[in-house]
Design a protein around this motif. Structure first.
Motif, mmCIF file in Angstrom:
data_model
loop_
_atom_site.group_PDB
_atom_site.id
_atom_site.type_symbol
_atom_site.label_atom_id
_atom_site.label_comp_id
_atom_site.label_asym_id
_atom_site.label_seq_id
_atom_site.Cartn_x
_atom_site.Cartn_y
_atom_site.Cartn_z
ATOM 1 N N ILE A 88 0.869 -1.182 0.000
ATOM 2 C CA ILE A 88 0.000 0.000 0.000
ATOM 3 C C ILE A 88 0.900 1.225 0.000
ATOM 4 C CG2 ILE A 88 -1.807 1.259 1.216
ATOM 5 C CD1 ILE A 88 -2.655 -1.373 2.498
ATOM 6 N N GLY A 89 0.677 2.122 -0.954
ATOM 7 C CA GLY A 89 1.520 3.308 -1.088
ATOM 8 C C GLY A 89 2.670 3.027 -2.034
ATOM 9 N N GLY A 90 3.828 3.631 -1.746
ATOM 10 C CA GLY A 90 4.999 3.411 -2.574
ATOM 11 C C GLY A 90 4.970 4.212 -3.860
ATOM 12 N N SER A 91 5.849 3.824 -4.774
ATOM 13 C CA SER A 91 6.006 4.588 -6.020
ATOM 14 C C SER A 91 4.773 4.520 -6.913
ATOM 15 C CB SER A 91 7.229 4.072 -6.789
ATOM 16 O OG SER A 91 7.095 2.681 -7.068
ATOM 17 N N ASP A 92 3.954 3.471 -6.729
ATOM 18 C CA ASP A 92 2.739 3.341 -7.531
ATOM 19 C C ASP A 92 1.517 3.958 -6.857
ATOM 20 O OD1 ASP A 92 4.095 1.988 -9.528
ATOM 21 O OD2 ASP A 92 3.738 0.023 -8.609
ATOM 22 N N GLY A 93 1.718 4.541 -5.691
ATOM 23 C CA GLY A 93 0.587 5.102 -4.950
ATOM 24 C C GLY A 93 0.858 6.520 -4.489
ATOM 25 N N ILE A 94 0.274 6.863 -3.345
ATOM 26 C CA ILE A 94 0.456 8.192 -2.755
ATOM 27 C C ILE A 94 1.453 8.059 -1.603
ATOM 28 C CG2 ILE A 94 -0.698 10.137 -1.624
ATOM 29 C CD1 ILE A 94 -3.305 9.177 -2.910
ATOM 30 N N PRO A 95 2.652 8.616 -1.719
ATOM 31 C CA PRO A 95 3.651 8.471 -0.657
ATOM 32 C C PRO A 95 3.161 9.094 0.656
ATOM 33 C CG PRO A 95 4.637 9.334 -2.679
ATOM 34 C CD PRO A 95 3.152 9.421 -2.852
ATOM 35 N N PHE A 96 3.537 8.487 1.781
ATOM 36 C CA PHE A 96 3.223 9.059 3.085
ATOM 37 C C PHE A 96 4.462 8.979 3.951
ATOM 38 C CE2 PHE A 96 1.729 4.694 2.809
ATOM 39 C CZ PHE A 96 2.346 4.073 3.886
ATOM 40 N N ARG A 97 4.493 9.767 4.997
ATOM 41 C CA ARG A 97 5.701 9.861 5.823
ATOM 42 C C ARG A 97 5.357 9.759 7.311
ATOM 43 N NH1 ARG A 97 7.775 9.252 1.631
ATOM 44 N NH2 ARG A 97 9.305 10.534 0.526
ATOM 45 N N HIS A 98 6.231 9.107 8.057
ATOM 46 C CA HIS A 98 6.144 9.108 9.514
ATOM 47 C C HIS A 98 7.067 10.224 10.003
ATOM 48 C CE1 HIS A 98 6.079 7.899 13.677
ATOM 49 N NE2 HIS A 98 7.401 7.711 13.682
ATOM 50 N N GLN A 99 6.485 11.400 10.280
ATOM 51 C CA GLN A 99 7.297 12.545 10.703
ATOM 52 C C GLN A 99 6.420 13.526 11.451
ATOM 53 O OE1 GLN A 99 8.754 13.810 6.888
ATOM 54 N NE2 GLN A 99 6.905 14.932 6.392
#
Length: 470
Positions: A88-99
């Motif tokens: 889920i996510g990654g280069s084929d999806g919508i990137p998200f960040r833990h920050q």
């Protein structure tokens, strides 16, 4: 209208440049702008189909981008359930960040427009917007207000993402921003879904939770009414806390690491959004590609200039622009048709009949143009257009008669021997009047004036021969 089946029949389109793109940008100086290339890309894909616009908003670092991945995955591979190793996510999806800071800036859009089909066979285009978080520590409050206002105004379904519950701060900001969004007695939004993350409520549709918020004894009742009154439909959906692995994840995560119960209910909510989504409406009109493009430009321009006035004026400005454009196109087609008439070779009665046909054709052109507004507003504008067109028809009928007479006069002047001085005298006054009025003649104005001078000379010569005192 509910889409076909538990999950709609999805129709895919190849997109060579798919992925997340900025649509509404925020500069380092907190200036809000529009990425017109992205907008054109969307408009082209939507075409003449009605478009549903799904947007997520809420506090930063609340998991909005993760939900965006889940929602867009409902359109992949026939919405099959996640496997444990599905990414889920990654280069084929919508990137998200833990920050600690919000990841999304401005309003981003998934550039690959999706499509679904209703049970009656009608298709709908679908756009997903991922919005910068409210209360973002890097953004001024005015920028936050502008972005939320734009997302509310553009979306047909707005998802407000919260942790645990709607707190006083959430309700206050919703109430405040919605005051920007609606005019007196107006509802600017359509579907508003509160997605309650890490909820202790029973998972799924949380009707009882909304009823509790609306309790007359609630201290926040005024803010609740202010927060929800801008929308025609308000619902809440509770989702339990995910596995810790998701809270630490960066960029992507295995579906099996998210927590089975959490994933089940976040997918259930995504499916609920899909089943209930509807075309974006502006003043009772479903937006298609071209209308969506015009609407986005008008919204960004007016809201960015003045948030409080912008939300009330953007729909009105667009409505006025649409009515004016429809009139201009119809009038242009009317006058173009009349200018093509063969005045010299057609009897006047036939010319007037052709004029009536051109008038009716222009009326149909006007009605075929996209126009925003209620049925009553459209009818009032149609009656106003009809009155203007009737006035134009009368003017053009008079002009046709003058042109017909001018053409007849020119034919007579070609043979001066058969042209009586009385006819010439009458035509002098006629042609003089036409020149003064600027009536379009079947010859150039210089030629018309030359004909005028010939007629005057002819009258003078004739009068002298007949010893008339002119």
């Amino acid at each position: 209208m509910v889409l076909k089946g538990a999950i709609p029949l999805f129709l895919f389109v190849a997109c060579l440049d798919a992925g997340i793109r900025p649509l509404i940008t925020v500069s380092d100086a907190d200036q809000v702008g529009l990425n017109k290339d992205t907008l054109k890309h969307l408009v082209k894909q939507i075409g003449d189909l009605p478009v549903a616009v799904i947007a997520t908003s809420g506090k930063f670092r609340g998991g909005k981008s993760f939900f965006g991945n889940v929602f867009m995955d409902r359109f992949r591979a026939g919405a099959k359930p996640y496997g444990l190793d599905t990414i889920i996510g990654g280069s084929d999806g919508i990137p998200f960040r833990h920050q600690r800071k919000g990841h999304t800036k401005g309003i981003n859009v998934w550039s690959d427009v999706k499509y679904a089909e209703y049970p009656n066979g009608k298709r709908i285009a679908i756009i997903y917007l991922d919005c910068q978080g409210t209360f973002d520590t890097d953004a001024e409050r005015a920028v936050t207000a502008i972005l939320f206002t734009i997302s509310e105004m553009l979306s047909s379904t707005l998802i407000f993402n919260v942790q645990n519950r709607l707190d006083a701060q959430d309700l206050e900001v919703l109430h405040e921003f919605n005051m920007y969004a609606k005019g007196e007695g107006q509802q600017i939004g359509q579907n508003f879904f509160v997605l309650i993350r890490d909820s202790t409520e029973n998972p799924g549709l949380a009707t009882d939770y909304l009823e509790t918020l609306r309790n007359p004894d609630s201290k926040t009742l005024d803010h609740v009414d202010g927060a929800f009154s801008a929308f025609t439909r308000v619902e809440a959906w509770a989702v339990p806390r995910p596995a810790d692995a998701l809270l630490r994840a960066n960029f992507s995560i295995r579906a099996g690491d998210c927590g089975a119960k959490f994933l089940k209910h976040i997918v259930g909510f995504a499916d609920h959004v899909v089943r209930t989504m509807e075309p974006k409406k502006v003043m009772c009109t479903d937006l298609n590609g071209p209308l969506f493009g015009q609407y986005v430009e008008e919204v960004v321009k007016t809201v960015s200039k003045n948030v409080r006035a912008g939300m009330r004026s953007a729909p009105e400005a667009l409505k006025a622009a649409q009515f004016a454009a429809a009139e201009a196109i119809a009038f242009q087609s009317f006058e173009k048709a009349v200018s093509s008439f063969d005045v010299g070779g057609t009897e006047l009665a036939k010319l007037l009949e052709m004029l009536d046909q051109a008038y009716l054709a222009a009326f149909e052109v006007y009605k075929s143009q996209p126009r925003f507004g209620s049925t009553a507003e459209k009818q009032a504008a149609l009656e106003e257009f009809n009155a203007k067109t009737m006035t134009l028809r009368k003017k053009l009928a008079e002009e046709l008669q003058l042109r017909k007479k001018a053409h007849s006069m020119e034919k007579k002047i070609e043979d001066l021997e058969s042209y009586s001085w009385r006819d010439a005298l009458t035509d002098i006054f006629l042609l003089s009047n036409m020149i003064q009025q600027g009536v379009g003649l079947p010859v150039k104005m210089e030629q018309a004036k030359d004909t005028f001078e010939k007629a005057k000379d002819f009258v003078k010569v004739t009068a002298k021969a007949w010893k008339l005192d002119l």
